[in-house]
Design an enzyme around this catalytic site. Structure first.
Site, PDB file in Angstrom:
ATOM      1  N   HIS A 268       0.854  -1.200   0.000  1.00 45.04           N
ATOM      2  CA  HIS A 268       0.000   0.000   0.000  1.00 45.04           C
ATOM      3  C   HIS A 268       0.885   1.243   0.000  1.00 45.04           C
ATOM      4  O   HIS A 268       1.188   1.779  -1.067  1.00 45.04           O
ATOM      5  CB  HIS A 268      -0.939  -0.081   1.196  1.00 45.04           C
ATOM      6  CG  HIS A 268      -2.034   0.930   1.237  1.00 45.04           C
ATOM      7  ND1 HIS A 268      -2.320   1.768   0.199  1.00 45.04           N
ATOM      8  CD2 HIS A 268      -2.925   1.238   2.223  1.00 45.04           C
ATOM      9  CE1 HIS A 268      -3.331   2.549   0.526  1.00 45.04           C
ATOM     10  NE2 HIS A 268      -3.711   2.257   1.754  1.00 45.04           N
ATOM     11  N   HIS A 307      -2.181  -1.073 -11.838  1.00 45.28           N
ATOM     12  CA  HIS A 307      -3.017  -0.662 -10.708  1.00 45.28           C
ATOM     13  C   HIS A 307      -4.287  -1.495 -10.733  1.00 45.28           C
ATOM     14  O   HIS A 307      -4.793  -1.826 -11.799  1.00 45.28           O
ATOM     15  CB  HIS A 307      -3.360   0.833 -10.824  1.00 45.28           C
ATOM     16  CG  HIS A 307      -3.866   1.438  -9.558  1.00 45.28           C
ATOM     17  ND1 HIS A 307      -5.174   1.328  -9.160  1.00 45.28           N
ATOM     18  CD2 HIS A 307      -3.230   2.142  -8.597  1.00 45.28           C
ATOM     19  CE1 HIS A 307      -5.318   1.959  -7.997  1.00 45.28           C
ATOM     20  NE2 HIS A 307      -4.153   2.451  -7.636  1.00 45.28           N
ATOM     21  N   ASP A 363       3.087   5.879  -7.798  1.00 46.94           N
ATOM     22  CA  ASP A 363       4.358   5.607  -7.125  1.00 46.94           C
ATOM     23  C   ASP A 363       5.554   5.626  -8.054  1.00 46.94           C
ATOM     24  O   ASP A 363       6.693   5.590  -7.593  1.00 46.94           O
ATOM     25  CB  ASP A 363       4.295   4.232  -6.435  1.00 46.94           C
ATOM     26  CG  ASP A 363       3.387   4.285  -5.240  1.00 46.94           C
ATOM     27  OD1 ASP A 363       3.430   5.301  -4.531  1.00 46.94           O
ATOM     28  OD2 ASP A 363       2.627   3.327  -5.020  1.00 46.94           O
TER      29      ASP A 363
HETATM   30  N1  ACO Z   1       4.893  -5.524 -14.207  1.00 47.90           N
HETATM   31  C1  ACO Z   1       4.735  -6.569 -15.028  1.00 47.90           C
HETATM   32  N2  ACO Z   1       3.591  -7.238 -15.204  1.00 47.90           N
HETATM   33  C2  ACO Z   1       2.535  -6.838 -14.480  1.00 47.90           C
HETATM   34  C3  ACO Z   1       2.623  -5.745 -13.594  1.00 47.90           C
HETATM   35  C4  ACO Z   1       3.849  -5.085 -13.477  1.00 47.90           C
HETATM   36  N3  ACO Z   1       3.986  -4.029 -12.648  1.00 47.90           N
HETATM   37  N4  ACO Z   1       1.425  -5.563 -13.011  1.00 47.90           N
HETATM   38  C5  ACO Z   1       0.605  -6.504 -13.518  1.00 47.90           C
HETATM   39  N5  ACO Z   1       1.293  -7.278 -14.403  1.00 47.90           N
HETATM   40  C6  ACO Z   1       0.741  -8.356 -15.222  1.00 47.90           C
HETATM   41  C7  ACO Z   1       0.515  -9.607 -14.399  1.00 47.90           C
HETATM   42  O1  ACO Z   1       1.643 -10.437 -14.416  1.00 47.90           O
HETATM   43  C8  ACO Z   1      -0.681 -10.189 -15.099  1.00 47.90           C
HETATM   44  O2  ACO Z   1      -0.201 -10.805 -16.286  1.00 47.90           O
HETATM   45  P1  ACO Z   1      -0.854 -12.196 -16.795  1.00 47.90           P
HETATM   46  O3  ACO Z   1      -2.272 -11.851 -17.124  1.00 47.90           O
HETATM   47  O4  ACO Z   1      -0.021 -12.584 -17.958  1.00 47.90           O
HETATM   48  O5  ACO Z   1      -0.746 -13.139 -15.633  1.00 47.90           O
HETATM   49  C9  ACO Z   1      -1.495  -8.994 -15.511  1.00 47.90           C
HETATM   50  O6  ACO Z   1      -0.548  -7.933 -15.658  1.00 47.90           O
HETATM   51  C10 ACO Z   1      -2.581  -8.585 -14.505  1.00 47.90           C
HETATM   52  O7  ACO Z   1      -1.963  -8.415 -13.227  1.00 47.90           O
HETATM   53  P2  ACO Z   1      -2.684  -8.609 -11.822  1.00 47.90           P
HETATM   54  O8  ACO Z   1      -1.651  -8.975 -10.808  1.00 47.90           O
HETATM   55  O9  ACO Z   1      -3.863  -9.518 -11.967  1.00 47.90           O
HETATM   56  O10 ACO Z   1      -3.233  -7.179 -11.561  1.00 47.90           O
HETATM   57  P3  ACO Z   1      -3.764  -6.638 -10.163  1.00 47.90           P
HETATM   58  O11 ACO Z   1      -4.820  -5.662 -10.451  1.00 47.90           O
HETATM   59  O12 ACO Z   1      -4.086  -7.727  -9.200  1.00 47.90           O
HETATM   60  O13 ACO Z   1      -2.463  -5.923  -9.562  1.00 47.90           O
HETATM   61  C11 ACO Z   1      -0.900  -4.300  -8.895  1.00 47.90           C
HETATM   62  C12 ACO Z   1      -2.312  -4.555  -9.458  1.00 47.90           C
HETATM   63  C13 ACO Z   1      -0.709  -5.056  -7.558  1.00 47.90           C
HETATM   64  C14 ACO Z   1      -0.738  -2.814  -8.594  1.00 47.90           C
HETATM   65  C15 ACO Z   1       0.143  -4.763  -9.938  1.00 47.90           C
HETATM   66  O14 ACO Z   1      -0.031  -4.082 -11.159  1.00 47.90           O
HETATM   67  C16 ACO Z   1       1.574  -4.622  -9.424  1.00 47.90           C
HETATM   68  O15 ACO Z   1       2.085  -5.514  -8.730  1.00 47.90           O
HETATM   69  N6  ACO Z   1       2.262  -3.482  -9.771  1.00 47.90           N
HETATM   70  C17 ACO Z   1       3.584  -3.240  -9.290  1.00 47.90           C
HETATM   71  C18 ACO Z   1       3.548  -2.745  -7.837  1.00 47.90           C
HETATM   72  C19 ACO Z   1       3.067  -1.319  -7.717  1.00 47.90           C
HETATM   73  O16 ACO Z   1       3.492  -0.429  -8.455  1.00 47.90           O
HETATM   74  N7  ACO Z   1       2.184  -1.066  -6.738  1.00 47.90           N
HETATM   75  C20 ACO Z   1       1.668   0.272  -6.469  1.00 47.90           C
HETATM   76  C21 ACO Z   1       0.227   0.395  -6.807  1.00 47.90           C
HETATM   77  S1  ACO Z   1      -0.340   2.063  -6.542  1.00 47.90           S
HETATM   78  C22 ACO Z   1      -0.653   2.185  -4.898  1.00 47.90           C
HETATM   79  O17 ACO Z   1      -0.877   1.232  -4.213  1.00 47.90           O
HETATM   80  C23 ACO Z   1      -0.647   3.527  -4.216  1.00 47.90           C
END
Ligand code: ACO
Length: 428
Positions: A268, A307, A363
């Site tokens: 978060h 996101h 972020d």
């Molecule tokens: N880099 C590479 N691939 C990604 C990323 C990423 N940052 N984020 C998602 N994906 C891919 C996943 O591997 C998945 O691929 P697939 O369908 O081939 O398996 C697809 O995109 C969907 O991803 P999910 O994990 O289902 O998406 P979810 O909505 O659950 O996750 C999250 C969102 C946690 C923010 C994710 O994008 C992530 O981990 N990002 C990096 C961490 C980050 O920047 N967090 C800050 C968020 S902003 C905040 O909290 C204030």
């Protein structure tokens, strides 16, 4: 006109049920009437992590993740970041309207008047270890405030709620700055109530021996903008914690400490720290292509991208990028910026990221700015908690005034053992 209802057929019994659809939702309790037998408890809905469950009706913050829209009380975040101040934005979140000039004067006075903390709170903070995490100190100290203000337990009194709101919004920067000074072994700097909200915060952080600290206007404005961008984000993890804990009616200091504890987590409030680690690990722009290839092969994630809600460019990321330019003119550029820009440029053209709708989130650039301004990485979630306090409090009041809300108490699907007889120790 088609009717605004949903017809559900239970194939176990062949019976059909019609449930109303209101504001694009059906009520989970409407499913309880669906029973397979007479004594059946009734159907429940299962939604771990609330990915498709609205827990409240709210009029505070609107997000359209597909279009990349964020609004506080109907005002686009871009306009607030450009034209408003954090105190005005906090007033807007709490009261629902932008203040008149007189209201803003009174609000500014009320917040300024409450910036000092009791000397015993200061002594309490002095008890933390020299290397205590600033967020741990913040969570503990905010919780301790509840013991200084026993009147705060009267959560049903609107005037008491207002006073606690002033106290929390006013004291958060003071406590935050004290956690920083404590971890540096530096004397605490008391609030300077002639400065702006952000200017006073910078003074409490950086003032040394000069009689009066003069914040750099560009950095002061950048701090304001970063505060505005982080002030609320509807039902995120920490806001849900605020509402859930506050639903049992403790004082708001205890509930805010719980919300801040939720924000402490790396999923978060700690994601921008991970971005900095990633950029440092990549090391130079020449290594960006190789890093992206690894991400695409499933070896780690591109931190600061993607996101749960935004499937478009996070509107806050756009504003932060502009703020970064202004900050770097004062501080000098952060060498990590070039790597970030290169990463963004490549990722936005890459089919892997395009097809998954992965765009920079808030972020991606915030950590680079904070670092350039001189903040240590462990202080990043504290910077987040200061403005989010206003969001938590706006949501708290909305929850208390919502006649439909009760103590938050989810159901569970029990998958454990059936009833069995106690086995005495000697027979096990
Ligand atoms: N880099 C590479 N691939 C990604 C990323 C990423 N940052 N984020 C998602 N994906 C891919 C996943 O591997 C998945 O691929 P697939 O369908 O081939 O398996 C697809 O995109 C969907 O991803 P999910 O994990 O289902 O998406 P979810 O909505 O659950 O996750 C999250 C969102 C946690 C923010 C994710 O994008 C992530 O981990 N990002 C990096 C961490 C980050 O920047 N967090 C800050 C968020 S902003 C905040 O909290 C204030």
């Amino acid at each position: 006109m088609p009717s605004e209802t949903l017809t559900v057929t239970d194939n176990r019994t062949g019976r059909s049920y019609e449930v109303p659809i209101e504001d694009g939702t059906v009520r989970a309790m409407d499913f309880r009437q669906i029973k397979s037998t007479e004594g059946d408890f009734g159907l429940m809905v299962y939604d771990p992590a609330f990915t498709n469950t609205a827990s409240c009706r709210s009029a505070i913050t609107y997000i359209d993740g597909d279009r990349g829209v964020l609004e506080y009380r109907g005002y686009p975040i871009e306009e607030l970041a450009e034209r408003s101040t954090i105190l005005e934005t906090e007033y807007l979140l709490i009261y629902g309207e932008l203040p008149t000039a007189a209201e803003l004067r009174e609000w500014t006075h009320d917040i300024t008047y409450h910036t000092y903390i009791h000397e015993n709170v200061k002594k309490f903070m002095e008890g933390f270890q020299y290397d205590a995490h600033p967020m741990g100190m913040l969570v503990g100290t905010v919780a301790a405030l509840s013991t200084f203000y026993p009147d705060a337990r009267d959560v049903d009194d609107p005037r008491s709620r207002e006073i606690q709101t002033h106290r929390l919004i006013a004291k958060m920067p003071t406590i935050a700055a004290f956690t920083y000074r404590h971890s540096r072994g530096m004397p605490y700097v008391y609030p300077d109530n002639d400065l702006s909200y952000a200017g006073n915060f910078l003074s409490m952080l950086w003032k040394m021996s000069e009689p009066r600290y003069k914040p750099n206007p560009v950095l002061e404005r950048a701090m304001e903008v970063l505060f505005i961008l982080h002030a609320d984000h509807e039902q995120n993890c920490s806001t849900n914690a605020m509402r859930s804990v506050a639903s049992s009616r403790p004082d708001p200091f205890s509930a805010t400490a719980a919300a801040a504890a939720a924000l402490y987590g790396p999923l978060h409030g700690g994601a921008n720290e991970q971005v900095l680690r990633m950029l440092t690990h990549i090391g130079s722009t020449s290594s960006v292509h190789a890093f992206i290839d690894k991400v695409k092969q499933g070896e780690g994630r591109l931190m600061g991208f993607g996101h749960r809600v935004y499937k478009n460019y996070d509107p806050r990321a756009k504003i932060i990028k502009q703020t970064a330019d202004a900050v770097f003119e004062v501080t000098g550029s952060n060498p990590l910026l070039d790597i970030a820009l290169e990463l963004e440029q490549i990722a936005l053209k890459d089919e892997y990221f395009i097809s998954r709708k992965l765009y920079p989130n808030v972020d991606f650039y915030s950590g680079i700015i904070y670092q350039a301004m001189g903040f240590p990485t462990e202080f990043f979630p504290v910077l987040f908690a200061i403005p989010r306090t206003a969001g938590w409090l706006a949501q708290w009041v909305e929850m208390l005034e919502d006649q439909e809300q009760k103590i938050a108490r989810p159901r569970q699907v029990y998958l454990g053992r059936d009833i069995r007889e106690y086995v005495p120790l000697e027979s096990r």
